[in-house]
Design an enzyme around this catalytic site. Structure first.
Site, short mmCIF file in Angstrom:
data_model
loop_
_atom_site.label_atom_id
_atom_site.label_comp_id
_atom_site.label_asym_id
_atom_site.label_seq_id
_atom_site.Cartn_x
_atom_site.Cartn_y
_atom_site.Cartn_z
N ARG A 182 0.34 -42.67 -52.50
CA ARG A 182 1.69 -42.26 -52.07
C ARG A 182 2.76 -42.78 -53.05
O ARG A 182 3.83 -43.23 -52.65
CB ARG A 182 2.00 -42.79 -50.66
CG ARG A 182 1.10 -42.30 -49.57
CD ARG A 182 1.21 -40.80 -49.36
NE ARG A 182 0.57 -40.38 -48.12
CZ ARG A 182 -0.72 -40.16 -47.97
NH1 ARG A 182 -1.54 -40.28 -49.01
NH2 ARG A 182 -1.20 -39.78 -46.81
N SER A 265 2.73 -39.65 -40.96
CA SER A 265 2.50 -41.11 -40.99
C SER A 265 3.81 -41.80 -41.29
O SER A 265 4.44 -41.51 -42.31
CB SER A 265 1.52 -41.47 -42.09
OG SER A 265 0.26 -40.90 -41.88
N GLU A 361 6.24 -45.39 -44.96
CA GLU A 361 5.83 -44.40 -45.95
C GLU A 361 6.92 -43.34 -46.07
O GLU A 361 7.10 -42.74 -47.12
CB GLU A 361 4.51 -43.77 -45.48
CG GLU A 361 3.77 -42.99 -46.52
CD GLU A 361 3.77 -41.50 -46.27
OE1 GLU A 361 3.51 -40.75 -47.21
OE2 GLU A 361 4.06 -41.07 -45.14
N1 EPU Z 1 -6.87 -45.54 -35.98
C1 EPU Z 1 -6.82 -46.21 -34.79
N2 EPU Z 1 -5.75 -46.00 -33.97
C2 EPU Z 1 -4.76 -45.15 -34.31
C3 EPU Z 1 -4.79 -44.47 -35.53
C4 EPU Z 1 -5.87 -44.68 -36.37
O1 EPU Z 1 -7.70 -46.97 -34.45
O2 EPU Z 1 -3.84 -45.01 -33.49
C5 EPU Z 1 -8.04 -45.71 -36.86
C6 EPU Z 1 -8.92 -44.47 -36.86
O3 EPU Z 1 -9.84 -44.48 -35.83
C7 EPU Z 1 -9.60 -44.54 -38.20
C8 EPU Z 1 -8.54 -45.20 -39.07
O4 EPU Z 1 -7.63 -45.86 -38.20
O5 EPU Z 1 -10.71 -45.39 -38.17
C9 EPU Z 1 -7.81 -44.21 -39.95
O6 EPU Z 1 -7.21 -43.19 -39.16
P1 EPU Z 1 -7.02 -41.69 -39.69
O7 EPU Z 1 -8.29 -41.17 -40.27
O8 EPU Z 1 -6.38 -40.91 -38.63
O9 EPU Z 1 -6.08 -41.82 -40.94
P2 EPU Z 1 -4.80 -42.73 -41.22
O10 EPU Z 1 -5.21 -43.83 -42.13
O11 EPU Z 1 -4.13 -43.10 -39.95
C10 EPU Z 1 -4.20 -41.41 -43.42
C11 EPU Z 1 -2.99 -40.74 -44.00
C12 EPU Z 1 -2.75 -39.40 -43.32
C13 EPU Z 1 -3.99 -38.54 -43.53
C14 EPU Z 1 -5.22 -39.27 -42.95
C15 EPU Z 1 -6.53 -38.56 -43.20
C16 EPU Z 1 -1.51 -42.50 -44.78
C17 EPU Z 1 -0.22 -43.22 -44.58
N3 EPU Z 1 -1.82 -41.59 -43.86
O12 EPU Z 1 -3.89 -41.69 -42.04
O13 EPU Z 1 -1.65 -38.78 -43.94
O14 EPU Z 1 -3.84 -37.28 -42.89
O15 EPU Z 1 -5.33 -40.57 -43.56
O16 EPU Z 1 -6.90 -38.66 -44.54
O17 EPU Z 1 -2.20 -42.74 -45.77
C18 EPU Z 1 0.73 -38.58 -43.79
O18 EPU Z 1 0.79 -39.14 -44.87
O19 EPU Z 1 1.77 -38.18 -43.18
C19 EPU Z 1 -0.57 -38.36 -43.17
C20 EPU Z 1 -0.69 -37.82 -41.96
#
Ligand code: EPU
Length: 365
Positions: A182, A265, A361
């Site tokens: 990012r 996010s 972010e």
């Molecule tokens: N998790 C939780 N609780 C929550 C949210 C997440 O336990 O409330 C855990 C999930 O179970 C998983 C891990 O955290 O084990 C990661 O969650 P997720 O795969 O949903 O991805 P994220 O890290 O929360 C990032 C990006 C997203 C992107 C997803 C998928 C960032 C800041 N965000 O989210 O991007 O869609 O990975 O690749 O890097 C965005 O930038 O706006 C965005 C949505």
């Protein structure tokens, strides 16, 4: 074509649904229109006044899907209206390479998901995992959007900008963009004040090449048990099926900004030294994490926020989305300061519980 609005409402220009105004909102189609806007004496004067106050001379928005206006914006907000996807050829691309890759020049105001849809329809691989990410091409290249194991920087050949200082076009090769998680050079004041992205050249693949390592994608496609070699030799899943699976995952987890104000996010996932990670994993053996390199690990901020008890909770009219704690939402009529207050409380709680400082972010303006 150009449109200049004084004291303009930004409500239709930010997905968080903040009811704020810009002193000037200037929208343009062609580079010539942009030049005329920048040379307009009233606009040039306002930009100069902002600069003298130590602020950026203008703020360029895409579709306003990754920002939080913290109040009325006293300067010039710019927005590009140019949309279009054009196949380009380059002399320096060898014919062998030409068979494998296709270069697309995409105008800055094109909706990013329209690019993903175009590529999926035309059998061009690369953007499918980034389907349905809101925003426009210019902003996507600045932010280095990413999801499901792919970042847009993987696909960027060149970023074509208008150099405001020199009054001419400037082209950055993908490797000159300072891309990271990012992160890009155009997010930082010196370059942000100088370069305006007018179009982006994407490098997409004609040969079948899918990125399916993200478990959620395999699950959504029902192919968890199929081995990598079998997947590589099969013609299933198709490009369209992968795009549709990504869309289903996103729609299942992320709120639709048309229904509930949000900017995706809200926080970045922090990258920590392994010494910090080792101590945390000993305490929280179920903590999800991703290896970044030999010495660093990324920890999902969403998981930490949920552990702090914030999932689905509200503070005033600002809230934490019930299906994904990384997303802050406007429950209806929230003022910028309510979102800011919620952000502050979450940062404090995560710091207290995990000793990690998480950072927004979204661009807070
Ligand atoms: N998790 C939780 N609780 C929550 C949210 C997440 O336990 O409330 C855990 C999930 O179970 C998983 C891990 O955290 O084990 C990661 O969650 P997720 O795969 O949903 O991805 P994220 O890290 O929360 C990032 C990006 C997203 C992107 C997803 C998928 C960032 C800041 N965000 O989210 O991007 O869609 O990975 O690749 O890097 C965005 O930038 O706006 C965005 C949505």
């Amino acid at each position: 074509m150009k449109k200049i609005n004084i004291d303009a409402s930004l409500l239709p220009y930010n997905t968080f649904g903040m009811d704020v105004k810009a002193a000037v909102l200037a929208e343009y189609d062609t580079v010539n229109d942009l030049r005329e806007i920048l040379n307009d004496p009233m606009i040039a004067g306002l930009m100069q006044a902002e600069k003298e106050k130590g602020r950026l001379p203008f703020w360029h928005i895409g579709s306003g899907s990754n920002l939080l206006f913290q109040g009325d914006y006293p300067g010039v907000v710019l927005h590009c209206l140019a949309k279009g996807i054009h196949i380009v050829q380059k002399n320096d691309v060898s014919s062998a390479k030409n068979d494998e890759i296709c270069l697309l020049e995409v105008e800055a105001g094109t909706l990013w998901d329209d690019v993903c849809a175009y590529c999926a329809e035309h059998g061009l691989y690369g953007p499918e995992n980034l389907s349905l990410i809101p925003g426009e091409m210019g902003a996507a290249a600045v932010q280095n959007i990413g999801a499901y194991g792919v970042e847009i920087s993987d696909l960027i050949d060149e970023v074509i900008c208008w150099d405001v200082e020199e009054g001419k076009e400037h082209r950055f090769g993908g490797e000159e963009m300072g891309y990271g998680y990012r992160e890009s050079r155009l997010k930082h004041a010196a370059d942000k004040a100088r370069y305006i992205v007018t179009s982006v050249v994407l490098k997409v693949q004609k040969a079948r090449k899918l990125r399916l390592e993200y478990a959620g994608i395999k699950r959504a496609l029902g192919i968890e048990n199929i081995g990598e070699t079998d997947l590589a030799t099969s013609d299933k899943p198709t490009l369209q099926e992968v795009r549709e699976a990504v869309i289903r995952i996103r729609e299942g987890k992320l709120p639709d900004p048309k229904k509930i104000g949000n900017a995706g996010s809200f926080f970045k996932n922090p990258v920590v030294e392994n010494s910090v990670f080792d101590a945390l994993i000993a305490q929280y053996p179920d903590m999800p994490h991703y290896v970044v390199d030999q010495n660093h690990t990324k920890i999902p901020a969403g998981w930490m926020i949920e552990q702090c008890g914030w999932k689905g909770k509200d503070l005033g009219r600002a809230g934490v989305y019930e299906k994904q704690s990384l997303v802050l939402v406007n429950r209806g009529g929230a003022k910028p300061e309510e979102i800011v207050m919620l952000c502050k409380k979450i940062v404090e709680d995560v710091e207290e519980k995990f000793g990690i400082h998480i950072e927004p972010e979204v661009n807070m303006i």
